[in-house]
Enzyme design. Structure first.
Site, PDB file in Angstrom:
ATOM      1  N   GLN A   1       0.831  -1.205   0.000  1.00  0.00           N
ATOM      2  CA  GLN A   1       0.000   0.000   0.000  1.00  0.00           C
ATOM      3  C   GLN A   1       0.865   1.253   0.000  1.00  0.00           C
ATOM      4  O   GLN A   1       1.698   1.436   0.886  1.00  0.00           O
ATOM      5  CB  GLN A   1      -0.913  -0.006   1.230  1.00  0.00           C
ATOM      6  CG  GLN A   1      -1.848   1.176   1.342  1.00  0.00           C
ATOM      7  CD  GLN A   1      -2.704   1.095   2.595  1.00  0.00           C
ATOM      8  OE1 GLN A   1      -2.360   0.428   3.558  1.00  0.00           O
ATOM      9  NE2 GLN A   1      -3.826   1.783   2.590  1.00  0.00           N
ATOM     10  N   GLY A   2       0.662   2.145  -0.971  1.00  0.00           N
ATOM     11  CA  GLY A   2       1.397   3.395  -1.060  1.00  0.00           C
ATOM     12  C   GLY A   2       0.513   4.581  -0.734  1.00  0.00           C
ATOM     13  O   GLY A   2       0.108   5.332  -1.635  1.00  0.00           O
ATOM     14  N   TYR A   3       0.187   4.746   0.524  1.00  0.00           N
ATOM     15  CA  TYR A   3      -0.640   5.870   0.972  1.00  0.00           C
ATOM     16  C   TYR A   3       0.205   6.906   1.725  1.00  0.00           C
ATOM     17  O   TYR A   3       0.370   8.026   1.275  1.00  0.00           O
ATOM     18  CB  TYR A   3      -1.764   5.363   1.882  1.00  0.00           C
ATOM     19  CG  TYR A   3      -3.030   4.954   1.175  1.00  0.00           C
ATOM     20  CD1 TYR A   3      -3.027   4.483  -0.135  1.00  0.00           C
ATOM     21  CD2 TYR A   3      -4.258   5.016   1.812  1.00  0.00           C
ATOM     22  CE1 TYR A   3      -4.183   4.103  -0.777  1.00  0.00           C
ATOM     23  CE2 TYR A   3      -5.435   4.645   1.185  1.00  0.00           C
ATOM     24  CZ  TYR A   3      -5.392   4.187  -0.110  1.00  0.00           C
ATOM     25  OH  TYR A   3      -6.554   3.813  -0.748  1.00  0.00           O
ATOM     26  N   SER A   4       0.740   6.525   2.893  1.00  0.00           N
ATOM     27  CA  SER A   4       1.435   7.480   3.756  1.00  0.00           C
ATOM     28  C   SER A   4       2.711   8.011   3.118  1.00  0.00           C
ATOM     29  O   SER A   4       3.405   7.307   2.381  1.00  0.00           O
ATOM     30  CB  SER A   4       1.782   6.822   5.103  1.00  0.00           C
ATOM     31  OG  SER A   4       0.614   6.494   5.820  1.00  0.00           O
TER      32      SER A   4
ATOM     33  N   GLU B   1      -9.876  -1.397   5.345  1.00  0.00           N
ATOM     34  CA  GLU B   1      -8.651  -1.514   6.132  1.00  0.00           C
ATOM     35  C   GLU B   1      -8.944  -1.364   7.611  1.00  0.00           C
ATOM     36  O   GLU B   1      -8.435  -2.119   8.443  1.00  0.00           O
ATOM     37  CB  GLU B   1      -7.639  -0.449   5.697  1.00  0.00           C
ATOM     38  CG  GLU B   1      -6.334  -0.521   6.501  1.00  0.00           C
ATOM     39  CD  GLU B   1      -5.334   0.568   6.132  1.00  0.00           C
ATOM     40  OE1 GLU B   1      -4.208   0.508   6.649  1.00  0.00           O
ATOM     41  OE2 GLU B   1      -5.680   1.465   5.348  1.00  0.00           O
TER      42      GLU B   1
ATOM     43  N   SER C   1      -5.485   7.654  12.537  1.00  0.00           N
ATOM     44  CA  SER C   1      -5.399   7.592  14.000  1.00  0.00           C
ATOM     45  C   SER C   1      -6.788   7.550  14.627  1.00  0.00           C
ATOM     46  O   SER C   1      -7.783   7.986  14.027  1.00  0.00           O
ATOM     47  CB  SER C   1      -4.623   8.807  14.530  1.00  0.00           C
ATOM     48  OG  SER C   1      -5.381   9.986  14.361  1.00  0.00           O
ATOM     49  N   ASN C   2      -6.852   7.042  15.850  1.00  0.00           N
ATOM     50  CA  ASN C   2      -8.151   6.928  16.518  1.00  0.00           C
ATOM     51  C   ASN C   2      -8.799   8.289  16.734  1.00  0.00           C
ATOM     52  O   ASN C   2     -10.035   8.409  16.756  1.00  0.00           O
ATOM     53  CB  ASN C   2      -7.986   6.195  17.854  1.00  0.00           C
ATOM     54  CG  ASN C   2      -7.817   4.698  17.660  1.00  0.00           C
ATOM     55  OD1 ASN C   2      -7.713   4.221  16.525  1.00  0.00           O
ATOM     56  ND2 ASN C   2      -7.780   3.948  18.742  1.00  0.00           N
ATOM     57  N   GLU C   3      -7.970   9.328  16.884  1.00  0.00           N
ATOM     58  CA  GLU C   3      -8.533  10.677  17.015  1.00  0.00           C
ATOM     59  C   GLU C   3      -9.242  11.093  15.729  1.00  0.00           C
ATOM     60  O   GLU C   3     -10.328  11.690  15.766  1.00  0.00           O
ATOM     61  CB  GLU C   3      -7.412  11.676  17.357  1.00  0.00           C
ATOM     62  CG  GLU C   3      -6.821  11.514  18.753  1.00  0.00           C
ATOM     63  CD  GLU C   3      -5.870  10.331  18.870  1.00  0.00           C
ATOM     64  OE1 GLU C   3      -5.535   9.953  19.995  1.00  0.00           O
ATOM     65  OE2 GLU C   3      -5.459   9.788  17.815  1.00  0.00           O
TER      66      GLU C   3
END
Length: 395
Positions: free
Chosen positions: A126-129, A244, A380-382
């Site tokens: 996966q090339g996201y971040s 995901e 992130s959960n936030e």
């Protein structure tokens, strides 16, 4: 709490257990149970066994090679695999890209790529971040400029899990720098063997090579590898992320982890009694078990909705938050239960036998620290709380 299954569901569970008993080797199960990193060959071997049985892509429709299971059957399969300590199915092709191609890919793309995901011809990553684009994924800067029948890709991706094994990567790339951030992104399938791609390992605190940086320098990618429409990739990216996040929840892994924790807590002594009888520790175990049982129900509702033709919505964010919190709490309690046995190299200076053996003790701390990432990656959960507030509360 045990779920009440129908006779047909009980028969299916027996079928899954029989398959696992016949096909999952004791050595491989032991490695998974101890939290060891698996080799590429071990992951591919398990992938091939599941595919041969028709159980690899258990959430895919039958027309593309799925088994046609209902929500309960999917739950049973995942639960039994976790309890047997079977390897995790590598999610990037099967659980992430596959659903995107089925919904947004061309007929030619589906016919070409989906069978190759199943038979293992392609290993996807996966090339996201990017270094400056994590939770703010819409700020990706890796560019793709159209040049005739190709795009020329330049930029960098990071935290690319298992990218060292992959021959393909699905990427978010910026195809319009003038457009609003989310409007100028496209979804591109890139061959990792293309000239101009460099992979650099990122070694984690436990010394493992799990994640990577990927650099693109004038990489040529056929326009035919564009999924959907140019500059509409943000829509496809969000769709993928719902799958995901549901996968990150890891209900089965939490079930297996809790069973392991209970065994440890029964063996470890605290003030002359099993740790499981310590009021404070027992209360924390009870709370995480209650949370896990509640999450099982939510997970089954999401699976049922998807099976009916829908897609995970805000529920996937709920599962991601609670699922990662539960897994982290179980790992935290496991490390606490191990006490000094979780310290590295203690077995070199102590004659005492740690609960569940040296390997489990040695991995307790590293598993705890490695999985602090669960509440960060995949959004992130936030960020997930913001998504829930917008989608459900309209804030």
């Amino acid at each position: 709490m045990d779920l009440n299954f129908t006779p047909q569901e009980e028969a299916f569970r027996d079928e899954v257990r029989a398959f696992l008993a016949q096909n999952l080797s004791a050595d491989l199960s032991a490695k998974v149970r101890a939290g060891e990193h698996l080799s590429k060959a071990e992951m591919e071997g398990w992938h091939a066994k599941l595919n041969a049985r028709g159980w690899l892509a258990n959430h895919w429709p039958e027309e593309w090679g799925g088994p046609g299971w209902n929500a309960v059957e999917k739950f049973i399969f995942e639960n039994e695999c976790a309890l047997a300590h079977a390897p995790r199915i590598v999610p990037f092709g099967v659980s992430m890209l596959g659903p995107v191609l089925m919904k947004y890919g061309s007929e030619a793309q589906k016919a070409h790529w989906l069978p190759r995901i199943l038979d293992g011809s392609d290993w996807w990553c996966q090339g996201y971040s990017e270094p400056g684009s994590g939770s703010d994924l819409a700020s990706v800067k890796t560019s793709a400029v159209r040049d005739g029948d190709h795009y020329i890709v330049n930029g960098q991706k990071t935290w690319t899990t298992l990218g060292q094994h992959a021959n393909m990567i699905f990427c978010l790339v910026r195809t319009d720098r003038e457009a609003k951030s989310q409007s100028g992104i496209s979804f591109l399938l890139v061959d990792m063997t293309s000239p101009g791609i460099e992979i650099r390992p990122i070694i984690t605190l436990d010394g493992a090579h799990e994640v990577n940086e990927v650099f693109f320098t004038d990489v040529k990618v056929p326009v035919a590898n564009l999924v959907g429409e140019e500059n509409k990739g943000w829509t496809y990216a969000k769709y993928l992320l719902t799958y995901e996040r549901t996968n990150i929840a890891g209900v089965g892994f939490s079930v297996a982890g809790l069973e392991k924790l209970k065994v440890i807590a029964d063996r470890v002594r605290c003030n002359g009694k099993p740790l499981s009888q310590d009021p404070l520790f027992a209360a924390r175990m009870a709370k995480v078990e209650i949370d896990l049982e509640n999450m099982k129900t939510t997970n089954m509702r999401v699976i049922a909705a998807v099976a009916g033709g829908g897609a995970p919505g805000a529920e996937s964010s709920m599962l991601k938050i609670r699922g990662t919190e539960i897994r982290q709490e179980i790992l935290s309690l496991t490390r606490r239960a191990m006490g000094p046995y979780a310290a590295p190299y203690l077995q070199d200076v102590s004659d005492a036998e740690p609960p569940l053996g040296d390997e489990a003790a040695a991995k307790a701390a590293s598993s705890y620290f490695n999985n602090r990432k669960l509440s960060i990656f995949g959004g992130s959960n936030e960020i997930q709380k913001n998504i829930i507030s917008k989608m459900i509360l309209g804030l």
